[in-house]
Every structure is written in C-alpha cells, then in structure tokens.
Design a protein around this motif. Sequence first.
Motif, PDB file in Angstrom:
ATOM      1  N   GLU A 100       0.855  -1.186   0.000  1.00 44.44           N
ATOM      2  CA  GLU A 100       0.000   0.000   0.000  1.00 44.44           C
ATOM      3  C   GLU A 100       0.888   1.231   0.000  1.00 44.44           C
ATOM      4  O   GLU A 100       2.089   1.143   0.286  1.00 44.44           O
ATOM      5  CB  GLU A 100      -0.910   0.002   1.228  1.00 44.44           C
ATOM      6  N   PRO A 101       0.317   2.398  -0.320  1.00 50.64           N
ATOM      7  CA  PRO A 101       1.147   3.609  -0.344  1.00 50.64           C
ATOM      8  C   PRO A 101       1.624   3.997   1.056  1.00 50.64           C
ATOM      9  O   PRO A 101       1.030   3.620   2.066  1.00 50.64           O
ATOM     10  CB  PRO A 101       0.187   4.686  -0.888  1.00 50.64           C
ATOM     11  N   LEU A 102       2.696   4.762   1.084  1.00 53.61           N
ATOM     12  CA  LEU A 102       3.165   5.396   2.309  1.00 53.61           C
ATOM     13  C   LEU A 102       2.650   6.834   2.332  1.00 53.61           C
ATOM     14  O   LEU A 102       2.815   7.574   1.353  1.00 53.61           O
ATOM     15  CB  LEU A 102       4.693   5.435   2.340  1.00 53.61           C
ATOM     16  N   LEU A 103       1.995   7.205   3.404  1.00 50.32           N
ATOM     17  CA  LEU A 103       1.626   8.593   3.597  1.00 50.32           C
ATOM     18  C   LEU A 103       2.890   9.362   3.947  1.00 50.32           C
ATOM     19  O   LEU A 103       3.564   9.027   4.929  1.00 50.32           O
ATOM     20  CB  LEU A 103       0.602   8.703   4.729  1.00 50.32           C
ATOM     21  N   SER A 104       3.237  10.367   3.162  1.00 48.70           N
ATOM     22  CA  SER A 104       4.551  10.981   3.310  1.00 48.70           C
ATOM     23  C   SER A 104       4.535  12.497   3.217  1.00 48.70           C
ATOM     24  O   SER A 104       3.592  13.106   2.701  1.00 48.70           O
ATOM     25  CB  SER A 104       5.506  10.443   2.235  1.00 48.70           C
ATOM     26  N   SER A 105       5.631  13.066   3.710  1.00 47.46           N
ATOM     27  CA  SER A 105       5.904  14.487   3.576  1.00 47.46           C
ATOM     28  C   SER A 105       7.421  14.671   3.596  1.00 47.46           C
ATOM     29  O   SER A 105       8.123  13.956   4.329  1.00 47.46           O
ATOM     30  CB  SER A 105       5.259  15.266   4.723  1.00 47.46           C
ATOM     31  N   THR A 106       7.925  15.594   2.794  1.00 48.70           N
ATOM     32  CA  THR A 106       9.360  15.863   2.761  1.00 48.70           C
ATOM     33  C   THR A 106       9.892  16.170   4.158  1.00 48.70           C
ATOM     34  O   THR A 106       9.246  16.883   4.926  1.00 48.70           O
ATOM     35  CB  THR A 106       9.645  17.077   1.844  1.00 48.70           C
ATOM     36  N   LEU A 107      11.067  15.634   4.474  1.00 49.59           N
ATOM     37  CA  LEU A 107      11.653  15.887   5.784  1.00 49.59           C
ATOM     38  C   LEU A 107      12.382  17.238   5.753  1.00 49.59           C
ATOM     39  O   LEU A 107      13.597  17.314   5.663  1.00 49.59           O
ATOM     40  CB  LEU A 107      12.616  14.767   6.190  1.00 49.59           C
ATOM     41  N   LEU A 108      11.571  18.270   5.805  1.00 47.21           N
ATOM     42  CA  LEU A 108      12.082  19.639   5.823  1.00 47.21           C
ATOM     43  C   LEU A 108      11.584  20.294   7.102  1.00 47.21           C
ATOM     44  O   LEU A 108      10.380  20.482   7.288  1.00 47.21           O
ATOM     45  CB  LEU A 108      11.587  20.416   4.598  1.00 47.21           C
TER      46      LEU A 108
END
Length: 206
Positions: free
Chosen positions: A138-146
């Motif tokens: 399944e997809p990974l819910l993600s956000s750039t590590l900024l």
Amino acid sequence: MAKYFDVHPDNPQRRIITNVADSIRSGSLVAYPTDSCFALGCQLGNREGINRIRSIRDLDERHHFTLVCENFAQLGQFVYFDNDVFRALKAATPGSYTFILPATKEVPRQLMHPKKKTVGVRIPDHVVTQALLAELGEPLLSSTLLLPDEDEPMTQGWEIKERLDHVVDAVVDSGDCGTEPTTVIDFSGGEAEIVRRGAGPTTPFE
C-alpha cells in the motif's frame, strides 16, 4: 529512541525491509530515503502519524500530503485523471515528481486539501523505497523531511537519527540520496501548473 535500519542501497536486505514494514504497520513514523530527499512516512490510516508529521514540520491544514505509490495500478486507486494527464504522468514516472490530483473516496478526508479535495501522489525511482512499498502492499503517507525555518531537507541518516531521535520511531538509511524535494505539478484544474520547482525537470510541463 528511534530504531536505526542500515539498508544496502542496491540490494536491500529482505529481513530489514520486512522489519521496517512491520514497524510501519504497527503505527510507527519513519524517516526514509527517496530519489529526491528524505521523507517522513507512516501508514495511510495512521491519524497519530499524520498529527506527528504536522507537528514536526509545523504544517497547517492546507498542506498537501503525498501518497508515495509503488506503481500506476496503486496510484490509480487514490486519484482521478483523464487520458491526457495519464500520459503526462506516465512519461514522468518513476521520478522526482509529486502530482496534485483530485482524490478518490479511498483517501482519508484528513489527508485531502480541505477545499480542493485533492492529494499529492508520486512514484519514486529509488530501489529501497520501492522494496519497502512492495513489502507494504500500500502507499506510504509521506511528507518531505524539511524542518521549520530550514531551507534544505536533511540528507544524512545519522544526522536525522541524532536530531529526531525522540520524535520519530525509525530511520532507514541507505546512504546518500537527493538533496532537493520533488518538483510539484498541480493537475487538479486539468492543465499542468508548476507549484514547486525541485529535483524533476519542469520542461515537459512548461
């Protein structure tokens, strides 16, 4: 204290990838490498994980989260697009792009833009990320590590472990990855709109 997973960049160890996937399924928030830069990721329905990402990055409700998908079959479950947009996406993936598109009912409401009902999606060109996505199914819910008030994402696994040891549950390190976030293209209005210029060339969308 965050677990530290040292993964081979070209031949990811199956045992380690399975451990990381199991950790995500158990509710963990992980920092992991992609073809653009490191990202924060958790399971799609992990409400606490979403809130933790918002807290770490100081994000408001208008932020577009990204569903990092293994392939087009998976991506197509979560966003709507017509044939023209499909061809544009197909030509640019896998790669360092995030596409903003109308979300299907499979996307949890808290992940959508509150007014536009859109979500970001991408298919990364990264061996370790692909291995993890294949194991998860399944997809990974993600956000750039900024991090807030910083201009560039963190790029070293050991530094992420050191600085975020008590706010993430695991760090996946496979050596150097990119230093630029993805290029973001908004297709929600039918035409390509470049929202952010990043690692992916923008020429195909000009």
